[in-house]
Structures are given as C-alpha cells and as structure tokens.
Enzyme design. Structure first.
Site, PDB file in Angstrom:
ATOM      1  N   ASP A   7       3.428   3.393   6.639  1.00  0.00           N
ATOM      2  CA  ASP A   7       2.693   3.162   7.889  1.00  0.00           C
ATOM      3  C   ASP A   7       3.586   2.630   8.992  1.00  0.00           C
ATOM      4  OD1 ASP A   7       3.081   0.576   6.615  1.00  0.00           O
ATOM      5  OD2 ASP A   7       1.749  -0.228   8.151  1.00  0.00           O
ATOM      6  N   ARG A  15      -0.444   6.467   7.409  1.00  0.00           N
ATOM      7  CA  ARG A  15      -0.252   6.556   5.957  1.00  0.00           C
ATOM      8  C   ARG A  15      -0.767   7.890   5.416  1.00  0.00           C
ATOM      9  NH1 ARG A  15       1.133   1.432   3.972  1.00  0.00           N
ATOM     10  NH2 ARG A  15       0.163  -0.335   5.000  1.00  0.00           N
ATOM     11  N   ASP A  67      14.708  -0.161   1.633  1.00  0.00           N
ATOM     12  CA  ASP A  67      15.321  -0.447   2.920  1.00  0.00           C
ATOM     13  C   ASP A  67      16.461  -1.450   2.652  1.00  0.00           C
ATOM     14  OD1 ASP A  67      15.890  -0.975   5.561  1.00  0.00           O
ATOM     15  OD2 ASP A  67      13.897  -1.627   6.129  1.00  0.00           O
ATOM     16  N   ASP A  86       7.643   3.385  -2.345  1.00  0.00           N
ATOM     17  CA  ASP A  86       7.722   4.372  -1.264  1.00  0.00           C
ATOM     18  C   ASP A  86       9.138   4.493  -0.716  1.00  0.00           C
ATOM     19  OD1 ASP A  86       7.673   1.786  -0.223  1.00  0.00           O
ATOM     20  OD2 ASP A  86       6.062   2.155   1.212  1.00  0.00           O
ATOM     21  N   PHE A 141      13.012   4.507  11.375  1.00  0.00           N
ATOM     22  CA  PHE A 141      11.717   4.058  10.861  1.00  0.00           C
ATOM     23  C   PHE A 141      10.823   5.276  10.663  1.00  0.00           C
ATOM     24  CE2 PHE A 141       7.592   2.064  10.681  1.00  0.00           C
ATOM     25  CZ  PHE A 141       7.867   0.971   9.874  1.00  0.00           C
ATOM     26  N   VAL A 142      10.306   5.448   9.443  1.00  0.00           N
ATOM     27  CA  VAL A 142       9.531   6.648   9.115  1.00  0.00           C
ATOM     28  C   VAL A 142       8.093   6.292   8.746  1.00  0.00           C
ATOM     29  CG1 VAL A 142      11.525   7.999   8.374  1.00  0.00           C
ATOM     30  CG2 VAL A 142      10.325   6.569   6.696  1.00  0.00           C
ATOM     31  N   LYS A 161       0.820  -1.201   0.000  1.00  0.00           N
ATOM     32  CA  LYS A 161       0.000   0.000   0.000  1.00  0.00           C
ATOM     33  C   LYS A 161       0.858   1.257   0.000  1.00  0.00           C
ATOM     34  CE  LYS A 161      -3.320  -2.290   3.058  1.00  0.00           C
ATOM     35  NZ  LYS A 161      -3.860  -2.270   4.447  1.00  0.00           N
ATOM     36  N   GLY A 162       2.119   1.101   0.433  1.00  0.00           N
ATOM     37  CA  GLY A 162       2.961   2.266   0.727  1.00  0.00           C
ATOM     38  C   GLY A 162       3.130   3.269  -0.402  1.00  0.00           C
TER      39      GLY A 162
END
Ligand code: IMP
Ligand code: MG
Length: 197
Positions: free
Chosen positions: A165, A171, A109, A106, A158-159, A47-48
């Site tokens: 989310d 979100r 990582d 998005d 962590f953002v 979904k990001g």
C-alpha cells in the site's frame, strides 16, 4: 483492480501479474519438494503479504498450516521510509516450538522486519525458519537477511500493489507499480492541510 483502472495514478508498472504468477509457481514447486512429509507452517506478515500468501498457499501441492502476524516497522508515522523499531500489533495465536516455519513477506527494504522476525521465531523454539519475499530492494538492506526463496530484485522506488500500500491504498492492484510522484505529494499536502484546519 488493474493498472488500466487507475492509469492516471500510475507512473509505470514494475512487475506484471504474469511475472508474479510465474515466480510464485516456481517457488511453490520448490517449497512443495523441500517440505514434503514435514508439517509446514506459513506465517504471513499482515497486511502486505496477504495476497502473496493466498497465491503461494494455493500453488503448493502439500497441506500447510496458515498463520498471521501483524507487526509495524514504523509505528504511528505515515512515511515511505522504514526503520528498525518494530512493534507487534497482533501476535501468532499458536506455539511454534519444533515447527518448520516459512515466513511469507511482501518486500524486503532495510531488512529490519525480517531480521527481527526470524530471530524472534527461532528464539521461540521453531525447528526451522525460512523466508520467501516477493520483492527485494537489495540496495537498501541495512541488516543481513538469509532468504531461501528469493523474489524479484527491484530498484529503490516506493511500490504499490499485490498487497503493498501507500497510506492503505492500492493493495488491491493485481500487479506491482510505481505511483506518479504527485500521488504522494497530493496526499501529504492533504494531510498537512488537515492538520492545520
Ligand atoms: P524493512 O523492515 O525495512 O525491510 O521493511 C519492510 C516493510 O516495509 C514491508 O513489509 C512493507 O510493509 C514496507 N515497505 C517497504 N518498502 C515498501 C514499498 O516500496 N511499498 C510499500 N511498502 C513498503
Ligand atoms: Mg510488510
């Protein structure tokens, strides 16, 4: 939702709404030139990437096809660490053979998600596969990903926000921020308590 609406949850803002808009506008101008006359398919990873795809697709000046995929990089676990095991939750509903594809993500990582997705789309016969990722935690890469349209390099934090989310929340924040550490602790404690009760 803006930072001011949830100030008590936020440690600091990392990328502002304006910075996001500027980057997306610059990237859209490049993409519009690079894919002029080609039949571009944008593939967003749900979904990001939903916000990034919406903003980018509106900022380009060429018609594009929009498709979605849903994949999970850490199936069945709520964690802030992602790993190499990828699971397709929802596949593309169309043939990619001979198509020019731009993956819209998005954040990068470890790089496993994009590494896997680029190879998968190439193996299905796409004519070209390129990547735009809004954010990049460069120091955390474990595999190499070729990113033609780079986003903001951010530190190993962590953002949340602009599609990203924590446990399905935040979100809808319109910029990118780091939560206060007790936000994570509170929720993890609640989950543990829930398990025992
Ligand atoms: P990778 O496969 O390790 O590159 O992980 C990429 C995916 O992990 C992203 O598409 C996000 O869904 C998730 N992710 C990684 N870092 C963050 C973060 O800081 N906040 C929210 N989601 C993240
Ligand atoms: Mg993602």
């Amino acid at each position: 939702m803006r930072i001011a609406d949830i100030q008590s949850h936020i440690d600091h803002e990392l990328v502002s709404k304006q910075q996001i808009e500027d980057l997306i506008q610059r990237t859209a101008t490049r993409i519009s030139g690079d894919y002029q006359g080609k039949n571009l398919m944008m593939v967003a990873v749900l979904k990001g990437a939903f916000n990034t795809l919406a903003a980018l697709s509106q900022a380009v000046t060429i018609p594009v096809q929009i498709e979605f995929m849903s994949i999970s990089s850490y199936p069945g676990r709520k964690t802030t660490v992602s790993e190499g095991d990828i699971e397709i939750r929802m596949d593309l509903g169309c043939d990619v053979r001979g198509r020019h594809i731009l993956i819209v993500e998005d954040i990068i990582d470890s790089g496993y998600t994009l590494h896997w997705l680029v190879n998968m789309l190439r193996s299905r016969g796409a004519a070209s596969v390129e990547v735009f990722a809004l954010l990049d935690k460069k120091v955390r890469h474990e595999v190499e990903v070729e990113v033609k349209y780079p986003g903001y390099v951010i530190p190993d934090e962590f953002v949340v926000g602009f599609g990203l989310d924590y446990d399905e929340r935040y979100r809808n924040l319109d910029s990118i921020a780091v939560l206060k550490s007790d936000e994570y602790l509170d929720q993890e404690q609640n989950q543990n308590q829930g398990k025992h009760s």
